[in-house]
Design a protein around this motif. Structure first.
Motif: not given
Length: 181
Positions: A127, A130, A155, A157, A162, A166, A172, A174, A177
């Motif tokens: 991700i 997204g 992920d 972030p 993500s 959300r 989610l 994962t 990350d």
């Protein structure tokens, strides 16, 4: 070493690919070693064997989501649905366009891929922003399926995807990350 650290140790970072400044997270080493690949798949299988999380269908996003998703579906004994880039599916489709950093892309799904009320896990390799996962979710929901969860190995972030997913109400899961992009 825990599962997340074990898997992370098998992801290759390729600097400046596909563009300068990008740190590309390459999952192919996870797939090349049979022990690592089994740990990866088993982690997802164990999660989705839980009756509360068990899907009736697994949907995979083009293209690396096909690798993980099809094996996961096989192990769970459920169907697999590919969500493809525009122009790759031969039957009647629904489509969804989404924005990329520079431009847009479109994904498609066969109109008979899922049925109303199907419980779907939507899976991809990672991700980032997204956009792809959100477009896949919208396609599945257009056909009446319930996307119970989005899943990915990685992920990123800091790219915000993500959190965006959300915030849109998509749970989610994962495995790990990476800070930075």
């Amino acid at each position: 070493m825990d599962t997340s650290a074990f898997l992370k140790s098998h992801i290759r970072t390729v600097p400046d690919w596909p563009a300068p400044g990008v740190q590309f997270r390459d999952i192919t080493p996870l797939l090349q070693d049979p022990k690592v690949f089994r740990v990866l798949i088993d982690t997802f299988v164990h999660r989705y064997m839980d009756p509360a999380l068990r899907p009736s269908v697994v949907a995979g996003l083009d293209a690396r989501g096909f690798i993980i998703g099809s094996v996961l579906a096989y192990e769970l004994g459920v169907g697999f649905v590919p969500i493809r880039k525009k122009g790759k599916l031969p039957f009647t489709t629904v489509e969804e366009t989404y924005e990329l950093e520079y431009g847009s892309a479109t994904v498609e799904l066969h109109t008979d891929a899922v049925r109303k009320g199907d419980r779907v896990v939507l899976i991809d390799d990672l991700i980032a922003t997204g956009g792809t996962m959100m477009a896949g979710r919208r396609l599945l929901e257009k056909l009446g399926a319930e996307v119970m969860e989005g899943a990915a190995i990685v992920d990123l972030p800091e790219l915000g995807g993500s959190q965006k997913l959300r915030d849109a109400g998509l749970p989610l899961f994962t495995l790990l990350d990476f800070a930075g992009h």
